[in-house]
Design an enzyme around this catalytic site. Structure first.
Site, PDB file in Angstrom:
ATOM      1  N   TYR A  60       1.112  -1.307  -0.149  1.00 21.87           N
ATOM      2  CA  TYR A  60       0.093   0.049  -0.114  1.00 21.87           C
ATOM      3  C   TYR A  60       0.917   1.332   0.211  1.00 21.87           C
ATOM      4  CZ  TYR A  60      -3.782  -3.105   1.045  1.00 21.87           C
ATOM      5  OH  TYR A  60      -4.867  -4.254   1.372  1.00 21.87           O
ATOM      6  N   HIS A 138      -1.483 -12.266   1.212  1.00 24.14           N
ATOM      7  CA  HIS A 138      -2.132 -11.338   0.254  1.00 24.14           C
ATOM      8  C   HIS A 138      -2.828 -11.628  -0.906  1.00 24.14           C
ATOM      9  CE1 HIS A 138      -2.143  -6.535  -0.425  1.00 24.14           C
ATOM     10  NE2 HIS A 138      -3.247  -7.143  -0.967  1.00 24.14           N
TER      11      HIS A 138
END
Ligand SMILES: NC(=O)c1ccc[n+]([C@@H]2O[C@H](COP(=O)([O-])OP(=O)(O)OC[C@H]3O[C@@H](n4cnc5c(N)ncnc54)[C@H](OP(=O)(O)O)[C@@H]3O)[C@@H](O)[C@H]2O)c1
Length: 332
Positions: A60, A138
């Site tokens: 991110y 993820h």
């Protein structure tokens, strides 16, 4: 605030969790630059509202979200939160499968034991902490044996570096495979009024496993928060400009959905976002509502959704009204 145990762990998490993708900025969230003071304000607002659960990921903002959180969590905030980050996607250029290119970085997916251990060390450093409450894989990936990935994560639990494991962008078969080698506390999966099918397929598996279903994207990155949001244009690279909601006929059908929602916002005295969130919370017991925030106002508004009890006929009305705008698969 309402709280829930995450899966079979003893981690007690707020039902609304704070998604920190947006604070990382970069080309995918380019329209608001946040610094440490703004993130500190968000964290203090979260504490005031009873939110004790943060989700972030190394990628991110290519490290920026974790680094901002690390700075802002100093000064006594760390212990107020369950801190969840992810492993598997990295930009170290030392192996793995090509995942994407963004902001000048090549991001690879690597669930080897070596990579997963390095991911955790890198996140601990960026977030200036000596333990992470949860690590979520993820993007589950078939290139390395699940036994290898999960064994590495179990070892990290034994070393006290992490406390629990979750999966993301996974399928029920992945959950079953990972659970052969340890406990999976949660799955973090895309689920929304506009793209509910992946979640619907997943619910029986989490029911059987006892893992928590953590929803991401319930508001579709803001598209389900206001009719005029659907008409916005986004710069090159912005995650919202790649979603199917900006194209006809879906766009027009989302506008029709808002027409159905408008009287319901009056009936329940709430925002469009709250209606969508209240609908989401009714779809499966004990959901965790992971929501992205860059502003205190949206965080405050979201917490109001927990007090809205939609009548069964309104849940049904929203489900039906959304159908013409829905997609069967969504890749973010
Ligand atoms: N595992 C994965 O692959 C994956 C993928 C995507 C996301 N995630 C995680 O899930 C989190 C949530 O997803 P997301 O951020 O993509 O999408 P989202 O939660 O559907 O939408 C976030 C957007 O909605 C706005 N918003 C939130 N509450 C609102 C309210 N009550 N009223 C009006 N607007 C509101 C936010 O506004 P402001 O920005 O103005 O506050 C933000 O722009 C991420 O932050 C990330 O942690 C995980």
């Amino acid at each position: 605030m309402k709280y829930q145990k995450l899966g079979k762990t003893d981690l007690e998490a707020s039902v609304v969790s704070f998604g920190a993708w947006g604070i990382g900025g970069g080309s995918v969230w380019p329209d608001m630059a946040l610094g440490v003071p703004e993130v500190e304000r968000l964290l203090d607002a979260a504490t005031d509202l009873g939110i004790n659960y943060i989700d972030t990921a190394p990628v991110y903002g290519t490290g920026a979200s974790e680094e901002l959180l690390g700075q802002a969590l100093k000064g006594g905030r760390r212990d107020k939160f369950l801190l969840q980050t992810k492993c598997s996607l990295n930009w170290r250029n030392d192996g793995g499968n090509f995942h994407y290119q963004r902001d000048g970085y090549t991001v690879n997916n690597d669930t080897s034991a070596r990579a997963v251990r390095q991911d955790v060390e890198d996140s601990l450093r960026r977030m200036q902490t000596d333990y992470l409450d949860l690590i979520v894989v993820h993007y589950v990936c078939g290139s390395w044996p699940v036994e290898e990935t999960m064994s590495a994560l179990q070892q990290l639990i034994k070393e006290g570096k992490i406390r629990a494991v979750g999966l993301s962008n996974s399928k029920p078969a992945d959950l079953r495979e990972y659970e052969k080698y340890g406990t999976v506390a949660l799955v973090q999966e895309q689920y929304s009024l506009l793209a509910p099918y992946h979640g619907m397929d997943y619910f029986p598996a989490v029911r059987e496993s006892g893992a928590t279903f953590q929803v991401y994207g319930a508001l579709e990155e803001g598209f389900l928060t206001a009719p005029d949001y659907v008409d916005r244009t986004f710069p090159q690279g912005d995650v919202r400009g790649k979603l199917p909601w900006i194209h006809e006929p879906i766009k027009g059908n989302i506008h029709k959905l808002f027409e159905v929602m408008e009287p319901l916002t009056k009936k329940y005295g709430c925002s469009y976002a709250n209606l969508v969130q209240a609908w989401t919370l009714r779809q499966y017991p004990n959901l965790n509502l992971l929501t992205g925030f860059r502003r205190v106002e949206t965080m405050q508004d979201t917490c109001r959704a927990l007090d809205i009890c939609l009548a069964d006929e309104d849940v049904q009305l929203l489900s039906e009204a959304a159908k013409p705008a829905q997609v069967t698969e969504l890749d973010k």
